[in-house]
Design a protein around this motif. Structure first.
Motif, PDB file in Angstrom:
ATOM      1  N   GLU A 159      -2.883   2.764   4.604  1.00  0.00           N
ATOM      2  CA  GLU A 159      -1.593   2.628   4.971  1.00  0.00           C
ATOM      3  C   GLU A 159      -1.048   1.619   5.820  1.00  0.00           C
ATOM      4  OE1 GLU A 159       1.605   6.302   6.282  1.00  0.00           O
ATOM      5  OE2 GLU A 159      -0.291   6.490   6.414  1.00  0.00           O
ATOM      6  N   SER A 212      -0.788   2.937  -2.637  1.00  0.00           N
ATOM      7  CA  SER A 212      -1.150   3.679  -2.456  1.00  0.00           C
ATOM      8  C   SER A 212      -2.950   4.136  -1.946  1.00  0.00           C
ATOM      9  CB  SER A 212      -0.872   4.155  -4.167  1.00  0.00           C
ATOM     10  OG  SER A 212      -1.540   3.510  -4.661  1.00  0.00           O
ATOM     11  N   HIS A 213      -3.109   5.221  -1.972  1.00  0.00           N
ATOM     12  CA  HIS A 213      -4.539   5.212  -1.221  1.00  0.00           C
ATOM     13  C   HIS A 213      -5.426   6.348  -2.152  1.00  0.00           C
ATOM     14  CE1 HIS A 213      -8.734   4.741   0.191  1.00  0.00           C
ATOM     15  NE2 HIS A 213      -7.628   6.603   0.881  1.00  0.00           N
ATOM     16  N   HIS A 245      -3.376  -1.848  -3.961  1.00  0.00           N
ATOM     17  CA  HIS A 245      -3.511  -0.307  -4.599  1.00  0.00           C
ATOM     18  C   HIS A 245      -4.959   0.206  -4.417  1.00  0.00           C
ATOM     19  CE1 HIS A 245       0.679   1.189  -7.052  1.00  0.00           C
ATOM     20  NE2 HIS A 245      -0.179   0.108  -6.800  1.00  0.00           N
TER      21      HIS A 245
END
Length: 403
Positions: free
Chosen positions: A57, A63-64, A35
């Motif tokens: 991405e 996730s970011h 992440h």
């Protein structure tokens, strides 16, 4: 419990080559669920943040997150650096180095929030940032593992680019001639000249170029030490006031210099910087204090400001004595209210004067070098005689002993 479940790592992600490599390395070679997060202390635009999110991405981050801590950075650091007139070695407003602590705090708190098993950053083994991140992580989350691929692996730029290409990632990373870190409280610039003691940065290395021509008046108004107005316009958000001063001052190329100092790891370091807003605000604030603080307030505040800046630079923000110093600095600002006028010109400025209801020059006691109103000539004669007693005694004893 699922023994096949991947461990989760949060990577402090900037979108550059080192952290882009780290996303793939942590997932492909170490087997982590990666992440990413970026802690914005005012140095990234909306377009920058969108580009960084898209990069995360593309690299396959699970996730970011973009963590906006700009106002927190002001409330917990910048306002105290202004109150303390903090310029490291009398020069550097501790621009990027002060941001790192708050970025580290935001990253580790977010790591705990998402239940990360590990946290990672891209600092090298040759600078201050590795200590700032590691120490903050260790104090706030000793249970979370710290991973530092850039520091731990002996890698070349070419190796990282080739690695990303092999994993299907376009790696058109142009090697910039200068390393630039931009933030709310100034921009640092590193390059070939900063590595040599006898050289300085050329004009072209600075992100802001001189576009203003003639002199221009700038008025900065403070209330209890905090900047509230710029040229008569009131700002409820001090961050916006700082950004306004930066936009004005950078057109004149104000705030450029070279910082030479002692790093946390014990070696000397050089970095160029431009910081129009910090330099203008701090020096205007300091002039206002000369008019509104007593001699001993100024003296002790100089000592505290120096120590506060040094501790902040050297990753000691979480040391409790910092809170004690902040209370002193805040208390010292009760009468630091008024407007300071400056004249700006290309590559320079002049502090013109101060208008304050707490101006200690506006007194009925007398005018310096002109008229005494609250004491007589005999008062001064007696005062001077007593003041000199200690020195007279010393020199009398020296003379008696043939010296």
């Amino acid at each position: 419990m699922d023994n096949n479940k991947k461990k989760k790592v949060l990577l402090a992600f900037s979108g550059g080559l080192d952290t882009s490599f780290a996303v793939k390395y942590l997932s492909e070679d170490l087997g982590y669920e990666v992440h990413t997060a970026i802690a914005n202390t005012g140095g990234f635009s909306a377009a920058d943040l969108e580009r960084i999110a898209a990069r995360a991405e593309e690299l396959g981050a699970a996730s970011h997150a973009a963590l906006d801590i700009t106002r927190e950075y002001y409330d917990k650091s910048i306002r105290y650096m202004i109150a303390g007139n903090v310029l490291r070695n009398g020069t550097y407003p501790i621009s990027v180095s002060s941001e790192r602590i708050f970025q580290a705090i935001a990253i580790i708190e977010y790591a705990k929030k998402i239940g990360a098993d590990a946290v990672a950053h891209g600092s090298t083994g040759a600078g201050n940032d590795q200590v700032r991140f590691d120490l903050t992580f260790q104090i706030l989350a000793p249970e979370i593992e710290i991973i530092t691929p850039t520091r731990d692996l002996t890698l070349t730029r070419e190796y990282e680019i080739d690695y990303l290409r092999k994993h299907g990632i376009k790696a058109d990373y142009k090697k910039m001639e200068y390393s630039i870190n931009q933030g709310l409280w100034g921009t640092s610039i590193g390059g070939k000249e900063t590595l040599h003691s006898e050289q300085t940065l050329p004009e072209s290395a600075y992100p802001s170029q001189v576009t203003a021509e003639g002199p221009e008046t700038l008025k900065l108004s403070f209330v209890k030490g905090e900047l509230k107005e710029v040229n008569g316009v009131t700002y409820d958000n001090p961050v916006e006031a700082i950004q306004t001063v930066e936009a004005i001052g950078s057109r004149f190329g104000i705030g450029r210099d070279m910082h030479i100092g002692d790093t946390i790891i014990g070696i000397k370091g050089r970095v160029g910087f431009e910081a129009a807003a910090p330099i203008l605000i701090i020096n205007a604030h300091k002039m206002l204090e000369k008019h509104t603080l007593t001699k001993w307030q100024q003296y002790w505040k100089d000592q505290i400001g120096t120590w506060y800046g040094m501790f902040l630079h050297e990753a000691q923000y979480l040391e409790p004595v910092m809170r004690d110093m902040e209370k002193f600095l805040e208390s010292s600002q009760q009468n630091v209210t008024g407007t300071v006028e400056l004249t700006l010109r290309p590559l320079g400025y002049t502090l013109v004067g101060v208008d304050s209801p707490f101006d200690l020059m506006k007194t009925d006691f007398g005018e310096y070098g002109e008229v005494n109103k609250a004491w007589s000539a005999d008062d001064v004669k007696g005062f001077t005689k007593i003041l000199g007693n200690q020195m007279k005694i010393y020199h009398n004893v020296q003379k008696r002993n043939g010296k």
